[in-house]
Design a protein around this motif. Structure first.
Motif, PDB file in Angstrom:
ATOM      1  N   GLU A 377       0.830  -1.197   0.000  1.00 54.56           N
ATOM      2  CA  GLU A 377       0.000   0.000   0.000  1.00 54.56           C
ATOM      3  C   GLU A 377       0.871   1.256   0.000  1.00 54.56           C
ATOM      4  O   GLU A 377       1.581   1.529   0.967  1.00 54.56           O
ATOM      5  CB  GLU A 377      -0.922   0.012   1.226  1.00 54.56           C
ATOM      6  CG  GLU A 377      -1.844  -1.201   1.310  1.00 54.56           C
ATOM      7  CD  GLU A 377      -2.674  -1.218   2.581  1.00 54.56           C
ATOM      8  OE1 GLU A 377      -2.588  -0.238   3.369  1.00 54.56           O
ATOM      9  OE2 GLU A 377      -3.384  -2.199   2.807  1.00 54.56           O
ATOM     10  N   PHE A 378       0.809   2.013  -1.089  1.00 52.38           N
ATOM     11  CA  PHE A 378       1.467   3.309  -1.191  1.00 52.38           C
ATOM     12  C   PHE A 378       0.380   4.365  -1.108  1.00 52.38           C
ATOM     13  O   PHE A 378      -0.520   4.400  -1.947  1.00 52.38           O
ATOM     14  CB  PHE A 378       2.226   3.417  -2.512  1.00 52.38           C
ATOM     15  CG  PHE A 378       2.943   4.730  -2.716  1.00 52.38           C
ATOM     16  CD1 PHE A 378       4.272   4.873  -2.364  1.00 52.38           C
ATOM     17  CD2 PHE A 378       2.286   5.821  -3.270  1.00 52.38           C
ATOM     18  CE1 PHE A 378       4.942   6.084  -2.554  1.00 52.38           C
ATOM     19  CE2 PHE A 378       2.936   7.030  -3.457  1.00 52.38           C
ATOM     20  CZ  PHE A 378       4.266   7.166  -3.103  1.00 52.38           C
ATOM     21  N   MET A 379       0.445   5.228  -0.089  1.00 52.13           N
ATOM     22  CA  MET A 379      -0.606   6.222   0.122  1.00 52.13           C
ATOM     23  C   MET A 379      -0.084   7.626  -0.115  1.00 52.13           C
ATOM     24  O   MET A 379       1.090   7.923   0.129  1.00 52.13           O
ATOM     25  CB  MET A 379      -1.172   6.130   1.543  1.00 52.13           C
ATOM     26  CG  MET A 379      -2.076   4.939   1.780  1.00 52.13           C
ATOM     27  SD  MET A 379      -3.054   5.100   3.295  1.00 52.13           S
ATOM     28  CE  MET A 379      -4.129   6.475   2.873  1.00 52.13           C
ATOM     29  N   GLY A 380      -0.972   8.489  -0.589  1.00 52.99           N
ATOM     30  CA  GLY A 380      -0.691   9.905  -0.730  1.00 52.99           C
ATOM     31  C   GLY A 380      -1.868  10.707  -0.218  1.00 52.99           C
ATOM     32  O   GLY A 380      -2.969  10.184  -0.041  1.00 52.99           O
ATOM     33  N   LEU A 381      -1.632  11.970   0.021  1.00 57.19           N
ATOM     34  CA  LEU A 381      -2.681  12.853   0.534  1.00 57.19           C
ATOM     35  C   LEU A 381      -2.745  14.089  -0.354  1.00 57.19           C
ATOM     36  O   LEU A 381      -1.768  14.831  -0.477  1.00 57.19           O
ATOM     37  CB  LEU A 381      -2.378  13.239   1.987  1.00 57.19           C
ATOM     38  CG  LEU A 381      -3.431  14.045   2.734  1.00 57.19           C
ATOM     39  CD1 LEU A 381      -4.765  13.295   2.802  1.00 57.19           C
ATOM     40  CD2 LEU A 381      -2.949  14.385   4.138  1.00 57.19           C
ATOM     41  N   ALA A 399       0.836  16.172   0.000  1.00 61.71           N
ATOM     42  CA  ALA A 399       2.057  16.109  -0.822  1.00 61.71           C
ATOM     43  C   ALA A 399       3.098  15.183  -0.227  1.00 61.71           C
ATOM     44  O   ALA A 399       4.184  15.045  -0.776  1.00 61.71           O
ATOM     45  CB  ALA A 399       2.659  17.484  -1.079  1.00 61.71           C
ATOM     46  N   GLY A 400       2.786  14.525   0.891  1.00 61.57           N
ATOM     47  CA  GLY A 400       3.645  13.475   1.430  1.00 61.57           C
ATOM     48  C   GLY A 400       3.180  12.123   0.946  1.00 61.57           C
ATOM     49  O   GLY A 400       2.312  12.012   0.072  1.00 61.57           O
ATOM     50  N   ALA A 401       3.745  11.065   1.526  1.00 60.87           N
ATOM     51  CA  ALA A 401       3.376   9.708   1.110  1.00 60.87           C
ATOM     52  C   ALA A 401       3.773   8.726   2.189  1.00 60.87           C
ATOM     53  O   ALA A 401       4.519   9.052   3.120  1.00 60.87           O
ATOM     54  CB  ALA A 401       4.062   9.347  -0.215  1.00 60.87           C
TER      55      ALA A 401
END
Length: 504
Positions: A377-381, A399-401
């Motif tokens: 799972e690669f998440m971004g906001l 803009a992080g992950a």
């Protein structure tokens, strides 16, 4: 203002396609400038000049208006009809008309800044949970140089796997230039700033809270809007193509509906005399360039199933529990790319979002539960706060992950757990003004040197910040005087906990 007046105005704005995400109160800062047709995986046709499309056949001896006929295939000719993706293009000059491709020099302003994946050669496959601070803007970089490969798996030459990128754009692509990837489909997720994208098949304006997909091989040019820097995320799919997930017992509607996907209309440039264009191609993760004496954006008409498209995330129809328990996050899947070798229902890539939604489940820990997953799972906001993680400096920020790899345990941080496990469970809306997303894959994802070290954005204390502070709330019914933290293992009397029988 009367209700009927507001309704009429809303209908007008909807028809103009200029009022996105109104239900999430997202500010509309850039007005739509293009027209689209609608549908997902639907057969489309478009002509910028009347009569440019031939009638009744694909490749007449002479195409209308002196155009060349070119077939663009995104799948094998012999793919099953329901999977076959191809389009017929009618253009001023064919794509084949160019000089030889040459590798782009490392000193070029258009060089790719991070290495190519190749069966783990450039990846660091590690089980640690990772989280990145927001990635910086690059005021000098245009589209190609802004593409930073962070993580991925597989090999584009074998058409297996995925690549995950951060882009940080500060300037337009050079005039009279175009880019394409032969490696895979680009799913672009803007976080800040809008992208004005001219493709061979037409124009797309892609704003934050919208996404777009540019299929393998399609040429395009990227400009900024109002000179505002742009930043976001990209998932490159090396195998297959994205499709809408099956709905099963949900029925025939909800999640992302096919009618809400937008397809560009044909638009072309006449530039083929005394001109010089450069086409940049990403091939096996390496960048090549070729010169040609005509624009690649000369498609006057097209028809078919292989085309770029965009989607407004504000139109996603969220499903959730109205009784108890937190459902699997698969209910938030927008697009999916199946991995048939790994079994039915398994995806090499899912694009999942966590939009504003109501939580009403009774007697339930409402944030996502702690879990280990065979999927990575690669998440971004994109904006706002994610309800399962703390925000602010050192937290999960826009803009992080984050990356939680195969079988790496993760879940809410300590503050979120303490709050969610003791709060009054009244109906509550979460995620107002927020949008988190996830690139999920059945593959074990590795991280590039750029993502792990060069970018200098990895939060070294992510685990210590999130889960090390978790408190022990265990109270052994057969022990007395046990306080939080005194006994973390066993039951204190030398016996195996499983051998103790609790009686009332």
């Amino acid at each position: 203002m009367t209700g009927i007046t507001r309704l009429r105005e809303a209908i007008v704005k909807h028809k103009e396609n200029k009022d996105i995400n109104i239900k999430y109160k997202t500010p509309l800062t850039v007005t739509e400038r293009y027209e689209y047709t609608h549908g997902f995986a639907t057969y489309n046709e478009s002509e910028a000049v009347p009569g440019a499309l031939p009638i009744g056949q694909n490749s007449p001896q002479r195409a209308p208006h002196g155009l060349y006929t070119e077939k663009l295939s995104g799948t094998a000719f012999t793919s099953p009809r329901h999977e076959n993706q191809q389009s017929w293009l009618y253009r001023i000059l064919p794509t084949s008309s160019h000089d030889n491709f040459e590798p782009v020099a490392e000193t070029s302003e258009q060089v790719l800044p991070s290495p190519s994946p190749s069966f783990g050669k450039h990846f660091n496959a590690i089980p640690n949970q990772l989280r990145w601070d927001p990635f910086d803007f690059d005021k000098e970089a245009s589209w190609i140089r802004s593409l930073h490969l962070v993580a991925g798996a597989g090999d584009p030459t074998m058409k297996q796997g995925i690549g995950m990128y951060i882009y940080t754009v500060g300037s337009d692509m050079p005039e009279k230039s175009a880019f394409y990837s032969a490696d895979g489909d680009f799913l672009i997720v803007p976080q800040h700033g809008s992208l004005d994208i001219r493709t061979e098949l037409g124009n797309l304006l892609v704003r934050p809270m919208e996404i777009c997909v540019i299929p393998r091989g399609i040429r395009y040019h990227v400009k900024l809007v109002n000179n505002e820097p742009a930043r976001g995320y990209i998932l490159e799919l090396y195998q297959g193509h994205f499709q809408l997930p099956e709905l099963g017992p949900i029925g025939s509607n909800c999640l992302a509906n096919a009618r809400d996907f937008q397809i560009p209309k044909a638009s072309f440039i006449e530039d083929y005399e005394n001109t010089a264009w450069t086409v940049y191609g990403k091939f096996d993760g390496k960048l090549f360039e070729a010169k040609q004496h005509h624009t690649p954006f000369d498609v006057v008409a097209w028809h078919g199933l292989y085309y770029p498209y965009k989607y407004d995330l504000g139109r996603f129809n969220t499903i959730g529990s109205i009784s108890f328990d937190h459902p699997d996050p698969s209910i938030f899947t927008v697009l999916s790319a199946p991995s048939l070798p790994h079994g039915q229902g398994t995806a090499v890539a899912d694009f999942v979002i966590f939009p504003p939604r109501w939580l009403v489940a009774e007697g339930t820990f409402r944030p996502p539960w702690y879990h280990r997953n065979t999927m990575s799972e690669f998440m971004g906001l994109i904006a706002g706060n994610y309800d399962a993680k703390g925000a602010g400096k050192g937290g999960f920020q826009p803009a992080g992950a984050s990356l939680h790899n195969t079988m790496s345990g993760h879940g809410p941080d300590m503050q979120t757990y303490e709050k969610a496990s003791t709060m009054e469970l009244t109906p509550a809306k979460v995620g107002e003004g927020s949008m988190a997303f996830m690139f999920e894959s059945c593959l074990m994802v590795g991280v590039t040197e750029w993502g792990l070290k060069t970018c200098a954005k990895v939060q070294e204390d992510y685990n210590a910040h999130s889960w090390t502070p978790l408190k022990v709330h265990w109270k052994n019914p057969n022990s007395r005087g046990v306080s939080n933290g005194e006994q973390k293992n066993g039951v204190g009397d030398g016996k195996d906990a499983s051998s103790i029988h609790v009686t009332k």
